[in-house]
Design a protein around this motif. Structure first.
Motif, short mmCIF file in Angstrom:
data_model
loop_
_atom_site.label_atom_id
_atom_site.label_comp_id
_atom_site.label_asym_id
_atom_site.label_seq_id
_atom_site.Cartn_x
_atom_site.Cartn_y
_atom_site.Cartn_z
N ILE A 28 -27.92 4.67 14.88
CA ILE A 28 -29.31 5.07 14.37
C ILE A 28 -29.65 6.60 15.28
N VAL A 29 -29.55 6.17 16.61
CA VAL A 29 -29.97 7.30 17.45
C VAL A 29 -29.07 8.63 17.10
N ALA A 30 -27.71 8.59 16.72
CA ALA A 30 -26.92 9.49 16.40
C ALA A 30 -27.31 10.34 15.28
N VAL A 31 -27.69 9.49 14.29
CA VAL A 31 -28.22 10.09 12.86
C VAL A 31 -29.44 10.98 13.33
N ALA A 32 -30.28 10.45 13.92
CA ALA A 32 -31.62 10.95 14.24
C ALA A 32 -31.63 12.31 15.30
N ILE A 33 -30.48 12.27 16.18
CA ILE A 33 -30.20 13.60 16.97
C ILE A 33 -29.76 14.71 15.89
N ILE A 34 -28.71 14.18 15.00
CA ILE A 34 -27.98 15.19 14.13
C ILE A 34 -29.15 15.92 13.26
N GLY A 35 -29.84 14.97 12.65
CA GLY A 35 -30.91 15.52 11.75
C GLY A 35 -31.87 16.61 12.45
N GLU A 36 -32.29 16.08 13.70
CA GLU A 36 -33.20 16.88 14.50
C GLU A 36 -32.61 18.20 14.99
N ARG A 37 -31.35 18.36 15.36
CA ARG A 37 -30.62 19.21 15.81
C ARG A 37 -30.56 20.44 14.75
N PHE A 38 -29.99 19.92 13.39
CA PHE A 38 -29.84 20.73 12.27
C PHE A 38 -31.02 21.27 12.13
N TRP A 39 -32.37 20.74 12.22
CA TRP A 39 -33.69 21.53 12.03
C TRP A 39 -34.11 22.60 13.16
N ALA A 40 -33.71 21.88 14.39
CA ALA A 40 -34.14 22.84 15.49
C ALA A 40 -33.28 24.16 15.64
N LEU A 41 -32.00 24.01 15.37
CA LEU A 41 -30.89 25.15 15.50
C LEU A 41 -30.66 26.11 14.33
N LYS A 42 -31.68 25.90 13.32
CA LYS A 42 -31.55 26.82 12.54
C LYS A 42 -31.62 28.46 13.01
N GLN A 43 -30.88 28.97 12.48
CA GLN A 43 -30.98 30.49 13.08
C GLN A 43 -32.13 31.56 12.96
N GLU A 44 -32.59 30.91 11.63
CA GLU A 44 -33.89 31.78 11.50
C GLU A 44 -35.25 31.31 12.29
N LYS A 45 -34.97 30.03 12.81
CA LYS A 45 -36.04 29.55 13.94
C LYS A 45 -35.95 30.15 15.23
N VAL A 46 -34.45 30.09 15.64
CA VAL A 46 -34.05 30.54 16.92
C VAL A 46 -34.24 32.03 17.23
N VAL A 47 -33.33 32.60 16.15
CA VAL A 47 -33.20 34.22 16.43
C VAL A 47 -33.98 34.92 14.97
N PRO A 48 -35.02 34.87 14.83
CA PRO A 48 -35.49 35.58 13.59
C PRO A 48 -35.22 36.84 13.13
#
Length: 208
Positions: free
Chosen positions: A20-40
């Protein structure tokens, strides 16, 4: 499904929690590490245009800093743009180190899950085999149901641990690589801004 969890014994509980923790981390990191969010895209060009028009006031710097990780790095350099090039670079590098830590958030946890879940599965295997040999010692080999219960517990926990560990390790490696790629892109963009501000690069090159 519930029968499998029950048959796996109490070690299935931490394995399921890890999943459960792994799935939550994977989903959160997919959202947080989107290139357009990090390097607009075109952020350096926008900053350069604001600099040319002398519109880089404190309010715009705050918006830039809060807008993205790259914006935070650029803002750290712009605050020190009146100083020498080395001072500006040092401010960018110091902020960059903080940004990298944020980009790597939860990845150590994901890596730990990838490491411990096979061990939990192995522990379940050992416990299951202990039960098998205990049953053989007390009842002999004449009761296959008792033997099957211990063997199934051993196999189920091993399979469950590997089922969690394999995707966790894959995504851990993937996110580590993505963070490295994003850091390189941010370094390139920040260096462009420094060179343009200090006249070491043509403005039209630095804002591409």
């Amino acid at each position: 499904m519930f029968e499998l969890v029950t048959a796996g014994g109490w070690l299935m509980v931490p394995i399921i929690l890890c999943s459960i923790v792994a799935v939550a981390i994977i989903g959160e990191r997919f959202w947080a590490l989107k290139q357009e969010k990090v390097v607009p895209a075109n952020l350096v060009a926008q900053v350069w245009q604001l600099h040319q028009r002398r519109e880089l006031d404190n309010q715009r710097l705050t918006l830039l800093r809060d807008g993205s990780p790259l914006g935070r790095i650029l803002a750290a350099g712009l605050v020190n743009m009146q100083h020498e090039r080395e001072v500006m670079k040092e401010a960018i590098e110091e902020t960059g180190r903080q940004v990298v830590i944020e980009l790597e958030r939860f990845l150590n946890t994901l890596g730990t899950i990838a490491s411990i879940t096979p061990l939990l599965g192995l522990l379940g295997t050992v416990i299951g085999m202990i039960k098998v040999f205990a049953a053989i010692t007390s009842q002999g080999v004449g009761n296959p149901a008792v033997l099957a219960g211990g063997i199934s517990e051993a196999l189920i926990t091993t399979a469950a641990g590997l089922s969690v560990a394999i995707p966790s390790l894959m995504f851990y490696r993937y996110f580590r690589g993505k963070v490295e790629m994003l850091v390189i892109k941010m370094e390139e963009q920040a260096l462009k801004l420094v060179e343009v501000i200090h006249g070491e690069r043509e403005a039209d090159e630095g804002t591409v």
